[in-house]
Design a protein around this motif. Structure first.
Motif, PDB file in Angstrom:
ATOM      1  N   TYR A   3     -26.722 -53.878  14.636  1.00  0.00           N
ATOM      2  CA  TYR A   3     -26.048 -52.822  15.387  1.00  0.00           C
ATOM      3  C   TYR A   3     -26.453 -52.949  16.836  1.00  0.00           C
ATOM      4  O   TYR A   3     -27.397 -53.662  17.126  1.00  0.00           O
ATOM      5  CB  TYR A   3     -26.429 -51.445  14.810  1.00  0.00           C
ATOM      6  CG  TYR A   3     -27.865 -51.042  14.980  1.00  0.00           C
ATOM      7  CD1 TYR A   3     -28.850 -51.393  14.048  1.00  0.00           C
ATOM      8  CD2 TYR A   3     -28.271 -50.292  16.094  1.00  0.00           C
ATOM      9  CE1 TYR A   3     -30.171 -51.019  14.215  1.00  0.00           C
ATOM     10  CE2 TYR A   3     -29.606 -49.917  16.257  1.00  0.00           C
ATOM     11  CZ  TYR A   3     -30.541 -50.290  15.320  1.00  0.00           C
ATOM     12  OH  TYR A   3     -31.853 -49.910  15.491  1.00  0.00           O
TER      13      TYR A   3
ATOM     14  N   THR B 165     -17.135 -40.850   8.910  1.00  0.00           N
ATOM     15  CA  THR B 165     -18.413 -40.218   9.277  1.00  0.00           C
ATOM     16  C   THR B 165     -19.227 -39.894   8.032  1.00  0.00           C
ATOM     17  O   THR B 165     -20.426 -40.190   7.953  1.00  0.00           O
ATOM     18  CB  THR B 165     -18.146 -38.934  10.089  1.00  0.00           C
ATOM     19  OG1 THR B 165     -17.431 -39.272  11.282  1.00  0.00           O
ATOM     20  CG2 THR B 165     -19.443 -38.232  10.462  1.00  0.00           C
ATOM     21  N   ALA B 166     -18.575 -39.306   7.055  1.00  0.00           N
ATOM     22  CA  ALA B 166     -19.292 -38.901   5.839  1.00  0.00           C
ATOM     23  C   ALA B 166     -19.631 -40.108   4.957  1.00  0.00           C
ATOM     24  O   ALA B 166     -20.763 -40.253   4.492  1.00  0.00           O
ATOM     25  CB  ALA B 166     -18.450 -37.887   5.059  1.00  0.00           C
TER      26      ALA B 166
ATOM     27  N   SER C 261     -12.174 -45.442  13.222  1.00  0.00           N
ATOM     28  CA  SER C 261     -13.254 -45.810  12.296  1.00  0.00           C
ATOM     29  C   SER C 261     -14.617 -45.371  12.802  1.00  0.00           C
ATOM     30  O   SER C 261     -15.607 -45.535  12.102  1.00  0.00           O
ATOM     31  CB  SER C 261     -13.269 -47.324  12.095  1.00  0.00           C
ATOM     32  OG  SER C 261     -13.645 -47.951  13.299  1.00  0.00           O
ATOM     33  N   GLY C 262     -14.685 -44.816  14.020  1.00  0.00           N
ATOM     34  CA  GLY C 262     -15.987 -44.582  14.638  1.00  0.00           C
ATOM     35  C   GLY C 262     -16.597 -45.902  15.083  1.00  0.00           C
ATOM     36  O   GLY C 262     -15.948 -46.957  15.009  1.00  0.00           O
ATOM     37  N   THR C 263     -17.839 -45.832  15.549  1.00  0.00           N
ATOM     38  CA  THR C 263     -18.517 -47.044  16.019  1.00  0.00           C
ATOM     39  C   THR C 263     -18.802 -47.969  14.839  1.00  0.00           C
ATOM     40  O   THR C 263     -19.359 -47.547  13.835  1.00  0.00           O
ATOM     41  CB  THR C 263     -19.845 -46.687  16.714  1.00  0.00           C
ATOM     42  OG1 THR C 263     -19.586 -45.776  17.784  1.00  0.00           O
ATOM     43  CG2 THR C 263     -20.516 -47.924  17.265  1.00  0.00           C
TER      44      THR C 263
ATOM     45  N   ASN D 246     -19.681 -43.452   5.649  1.00  0.00           N
ATOM     46  CA  ASN D 246     -20.572 -44.460   6.235  1.00  0.00           C
ATOM     47  C   ASN D 246     -22.031 -44.047   6.091  1.00  0.00           C
ATOM     48  O   ASN D 246     -22.895 -44.892   5.847  1.00  0.00           O
ATOM     49  CB  ASN D 246     -20.247 -44.661   7.722  1.00  0.00           C
ATOM     50  CG  ASN D 246     -19.120 -45.659   7.946  1.00  0.00           C
ATOM     51  OD1 ASN D 246     -18.888 -46.551   7.133  1.00  0.00           O
ATOM     52  ND2 ASN D 246     -18.411 -45.511   9.049  1.00  0.00           N
ATOM     53  N   ALA D 247     -22.289 -42.749   6.270  1.00  0.00           N
ATOM     54  CA  ALA D 247     -23.672 -42.270   6.153  1.00  0.00           C
ATOM     55  C   ALA D 247     -24.201 -42.510   4.743  1.00  0.00           C
ATOM     56  O   ALA D 247     -25.306 -43.023   4.553  1.00  0.00           O
ATOM     57  CB  ALA D 247     -23.737 -40.790   6.527  1.00  0.00           C
ATOM     58  N   ASP D 248     -23.401 -42.158   3.755  1.00  0.00           N
ATOM     59  CA  ASP D 248     -23.818 -42.363   2.364  1.00  0.00           C
ATOM     60  C   ASP D 248     -23.983 -43.849   2.048  1.00  0.00           C
ATOM     61  O   ASP D 248     -24.928 -44.250   1.363  1.00  0.00           O
ATOM     62  CB  ASP D 248     -22.773 -41.766   1.404  1.00  0.00           C
ATOM     63  CG  ASP D 248     -22.769 -40.244   1.449  1.00  0.00           C
ATOM     64  OD1 ASP D 248     -23.764 -39.659   1.937  1.00  0.00           O
ATOM     65  OD2 ASP D 248     -21.773 -39.644   1.015  1.00  0.00           O
TER      66      ASP D 248
ATOM     67  N   GLY E 119     -22.234 -51.773  17.245  1.00  0.00           N
ATOM     68  CA  GLY E 119     -20.959 -52.480  17.286  1.00  0.00           C
ATOM     69  C   GLY E 119     -20.420 -52.520  18.714  1.00  0.00           C
ATOM     70  O   GLY E 119     -19.444 -51.861  19.032  1.00  0.00           O
TER      71      GLY E 119
ATOM     72  N   LEU F 130     -24.589 -46.380   4.132  1.00  0.00           N
ATOM     73  CA  LEU F 130     -25.740 -46.996   4.801  1.00  0.00           C
ATOM     74  C   LEU F 130     -27.024 -46.728   4.013  1.00  0.00           C
ATOM     75  O   LEU F 130     -27.871 -47.611   3.851  1.00  0.00           O
ATOM     76  CB  LEU F 130     -25.885 -46.478   6.233  1.00  0.00           C
ATOM     77  CG  LEU F 130     -26.982 -47.206   7.026  1.00  0.00           C
ATOM     78  CD1 LEU F 130     -26.518 -48.591   7.465  1.00  0.00           C
ATOM     79  CD2 LEU F 130     -27.447 -46.399   8.229  1.00  0.00           C
TER      80      LEU F 130
ATOM     81  N   MET G 273     -20.316 -51.684  13.106  1.00  0.00           N
ATOM     82  CA  MET G 273     -21.577 -52.431  13.170  1.00  0.00           C
ATOM     83  C   MET G 273     -21.322 -53.754  13.902  1.00  0.00           C
ATOM     84  O   MET G 273     -20.194 -54.214  14.021  1.00  0.00           O
ATOM     85  CB  MET G 273     -22.112 -52.691  11.767  1.00  0.00           C
ATOM     86  CG  MET G 273     -22.431 -51.439  10.974  1.00  0.00           C
ATOM     87  SD  MET G 273     -23.871 -50.491  11.575  1.00  0.00           S
ATOM     88  CE  MET G 273     -25.246 -51.508  10.981  1.00  0.00           C
TER      89      MET G 273
ATOM     90  N   PRO H 181     -20.525 -49.572   7.235  1.00  0.00           N
ATOM     91  CA  PRO H 181     -21.198 -49.476   5.936  1.00  0.00           C
ATOM     92  C   PRO H 181     -20.279 -49.153   4.755  1.00  0.00           C
ATOM     93  O   PRO H 181     -20.423 -49.747   3.684  1.00  0.00           O
ATOM     94  CB  PRO H 181     -22.212 -48.350   6.173  1.00  0.00           C
ATOM     95  CG  PRO H 181     -22.525 -48.436   7.624  1.00  0.00           C
ATOM     96  CD  PRO H 181     -21.235 -48.829   8.285  1.00  0.00           C
TER      97      PRO H 181
END
Lengths: 376, 376
Positions: free
Chosen positions: B247, B293-294, B165-167, B296-298, B249, B300, B169, B230
Motif C-alpha cells: 500500500y 468500505t465495509a 472502489s475507494g483507495t 474491504n475492512a473485513d 494504491g 483485510l 492497494m 482486499p
C-alpha cells in the motif's frame, strides 16, 4: 449573515418559542395510493421542516435539493415544500412536529434529540468515531440502519441518512493549547457530550446559540468556540475576533444529517414514491458532503491566506485525554440502557474493523500524497 | 470464483470476441414520452451492459442495485435489465454498444476507454489524485461533471458517476520493495498509465486478463500484480501464491465507476425519468463505496489474520519516484490535446486546493484516531 436569525434557528434547547404555524391540512391520501401503478395516485403535498434557516449554506441548500429531487422524480405526484427553522415550527420542535404528523418530514441531525433518548447523538457522530464514508458503510452494510429504525420506531418516525458535514474542526481559541492544563478554566462554547468531556478536563462548557458566539468571543465572555467547519465558520466571521483555529474535530469526525418521516405518512406512500424518497435521501446524502468538501477547501484557503488565521493541531496528550474522557462519559450514557449500549458497541466494532483498513487505504493515500506533493 | 470467466470479462484490450447478441429491438418511444405527466408514457425496456461479470462483488452488485432503483422508482415505466460482460456484448464492446444504441446503458469505468480519447482515464482516477469524496466534490462542485459531458458528447453518451472502489492497494509482490532499484526487472501486472510509470522505473509491465494472474504468479511468469483491493483480492485467492501486500494504491486513490447512457435514448426520456436515472446513479455512487468500505475492512482482517498476508508500505523514495514519473507520463498524454490538458489541470487544481483542508480534516482525524486508539 443575519446573526439574529441564528438565535431562534440554531439555539436548540434555548429557543423557547412555541410551536407555531404547523396546522397543515394536507394529509396523504392513504388508501388510494397503496397500489402503485394500478390506480392513479392523487397529488400529495408534504411539508418538510428543518432545524436550519432556509437556504443555510450546506445544510439548508441540501434540504432544498432533497425536496427538488423528490418533486422532479415523482413528476409532481409528491411535492415537498421546505420550511426553514421558525417558519412553521422552531428548530427545537422539528422532531415532535414530524412525530405528530403536523409536518410529514424533517431535515435535521439526530444529536439535537438527545433529550428524547440517550442514543440519539450516536447517529450524528461519536468522538474519534466514524468518518462520513465509514458512517455510510456502517448504516448500509454494518447493521446501522436497522438499529436506527429500532431507535426511532417508538417515535413513529422513519429515519434516512441525508447529508454529512465531513470532519469538523476542533474550534476557535483565543490562545494556544499546548497541554491539557491549558484547557483549565477556558469558557468554551461546545454543546452536548463533547461539552461534558471538556468539563471533566477543567474547561467550562457554555451552551450558547450560534448567534451569540461572535459577540461573546469579542467581549471575553467566551475564550473558545466550536462551530462547524471552514465554510460555515468563514461566513460567521469568527476569524475577526480569534486567530487560533484548532484541528482535528475529535468531537465530530463526520457529522451525519437525517431526513425523518412521519411513519403514518410514510406507510401511506405507494411503493414507487417510497423508493423515490429513499434514493433522493441517499443521493443527497452524498451531495451535501460534496458541497462541504469543495467549499471547506476554498474557505480554509481564504481564512489562512486572507484573514491570517493560525491553524494549530491539538497536541497528542490533549487528544489522548479527550479520548479517555470521552470513553468515560459515553460509558455513563449507555449504562443501564440496553439499546444505547448495543448501538454504541456496533459503531465501535465497525470503527475498530475499519481502522486497520483505512490505515492502508484512504489514510495511507492521503499521507503519501502530502509527502510527495509537499516535497515536490 | 470461476477464473475463466474473467478472461473474457475483464480481459479488456485482449478479449477479441466479436460483438454478439446485441441486436435489441426495444427502442425508447421517443416522441410519446417527452411530455411527462401530460401523457401516459409507454413502458420502456432498456438493456444495461456491464464490463464486469454478472453479480461480480462490489461492481456487478452495484449495477444490479442501480437497475433495481430505476425499476422501483419508475413504478415499472422504465425497466432496466442488467447483462454481465459477455452476455450481450463482451466487456471491451460496452462503450461502442451504448454509443450505437444497441444497448441503452452501460456500467463501467472510464479508463477502459482510453483508446477512444487520452483523457478518459482521468475520470476514473489519476496517480496521487482525488479520493472518492474529493472526486464527487470535483464532479458536483468543481466543474468536473461539465468537463465529463464535454468529453463524452462526441461519442453520443451521457456520463453519470455510479460507484467508487475507494483507495485501492498498490499490489501483490513476491518480494519486499525497499528501494526503486528493487522494482527493476520485476514483471508486474499493471494496466494503463501506471504500467507505463513502472516501466520507466525499470519494471516490466504486463497486460494480462484477471483470470491469468493467479497462475502466472504461481509459475513465476509474474512477480507482482495489481488487482483491486482486499474484498476482490481475497475472493481471487492471490494470497495463496504471494504474501507481500503493498500500500498505498498510489495509482488508484479512488477509482470511479460510470453509468453511460446513449444520448438519443437519454433525450427521449421524460423529465421525471431522467431525474430518476440521475438520482439512482448518485445514490448508488455512494452505496457502492459503502459496500467496499465495509467489505474491504473485513477482507483485510481475514487476509492478515487467517492467511498470513504481510502488509508493507511503499518506501518514501519509491513513492516520490512514482509521483515524479507519473507527472512526466501524464504530461506526454496531455501534450497537444487541449481538452485533456484542461481536464487534468482542473483535477489537479481541485486536489491542490483540497489537500490543505484534508490535512486538517479527514486526514488529521484518521491519524489522530490511530494515535489515540493504538496507544489505548
Amino acid at each position: 449573515m443575519d446573526r439574529r436569525k441564528f438565535v431562534s434557528a440554531l439555539g436548540l434547547g434555548l429557543g423557547a418559542a412555541a410551536l407555531a404555524g404547523c396546522g397543515q391540512d394536507e394529509k396523504p391520501a392513504a388508501s388510494d395510493n397503496n397500489a402503485a401503478g394500478e390506480k392513479k395516485a392523487e397529488a400529495l403535498k408534504w411539508d418538510l421542516v428543518t432545524t436550519w434557516p432556509k437556504n443555510y449554506p450546506g445544510l439548508g441548500t441540501g434540504a432544498n435539493r432533497f425536496a427538488e429531487r423528490v418533486n422532479a422524480m415523482s413528476g409532481g405526484r409528491l411535492t415537498v415544500k421546505v420550511h426553514g427553522a421558525g417558519e412553521l415550527v422552531p428548530a427545537t420542535e422539528v422532531f415532535d412536529a414530524v412525530r405528530s404528523g403536523s409536518a410529514q418530514m424533517g431535515h435535521s441531525t439526530p444529536y439535537y434529540w438527545k433529550g428524547k433518548h440517550p442514543a440519539m447523538p450516536f447517529f450524528t457522530t461519536i468522538p474519534f468515531g466514524l468518518t462520513a464514508w465509514e458512517m455510510n458503510g456502517w448504516l448500509n452494510f454494518g447493521g446501522g440502519q436497522e438499529l436506527w429504525e429500532e431507535l426511532y420506531e417508538p417515535f413513529n418516525l422513519q429515519p434516512l441518512a441525508c447529508g454529512n458535514s465531513g470532519t469538523q474542526m476542533a474550534g476557535w481559541f483565543n490562545k494556544e493549547i499546548n497541554s491539557v492544563d491549558d484547557l483549565k478554566g477556558l469558557k468554551i462554547r461546545m454543546p452536548g457530550l463533547a461539552g461534558e468531556v471538556i468539563k471533566r478536563l477543567g474547561a467550562i462548557p457554555v451552551q450558547m446559540p450560534g448567534g451569540e458566539v461572535f459577540t461573546s468571543l469579542q467581549t471575553g465572555a467566551l475564550d473558545a468556540a466550536d462551530w462547524v467547519g471552514p465554510y460555515n465558520d468563514l461566513a460567521f466571521g469568527l476569524y475577526k475576533v480569534v486567530k487560533y483555529y484548532y484541528y482535528p474535530g475529535w468531537q465530530e469526525p463526520g457529522s451525519a444529517l437525517e431526513v425523518i418521516i412521519n411513519k403514518d405518512a410514510w406507510n401511506s406512500l405507494p411503493q414507487d414514491l417510497q423508493h423515490i424518497v429513499r434514493s433522493a435521501a441517499e443521493a443527497e446524502n452524498q451531495h451535501i458532503l460534496d458541497e462541504f468538501t469543495a467549499r471547506n477547501a476554498d474557505a480554509l484557503k481564504q481564512l489562512v491566506n486572507e484573514h491570517g488565521v493560525q491553524l494549530r493541531r491539538l497536541p497528542d496528550d490533549v487528544l489522548m485525554a479527550l479520548k479517555d474522557t470521552s470513553d468515560q462519559v459515553i460509558e455513563e450514557v449507555i449504562a443501564g440502557d440496553e439499546l444505547s449500549r448495543r448501538i454504541y458497541e456496533s459503531i465501535v466494532a465497525f470503527r475498530d474493523a475499519s481502522m486497520p483498513y483505512q490505515e492502508v487505504a484512504e489514510q495511507a493515500l492521503l499521507n503519501s500524497r502530502t509527502l510527495v506533493l509537499k516535497d515536490a
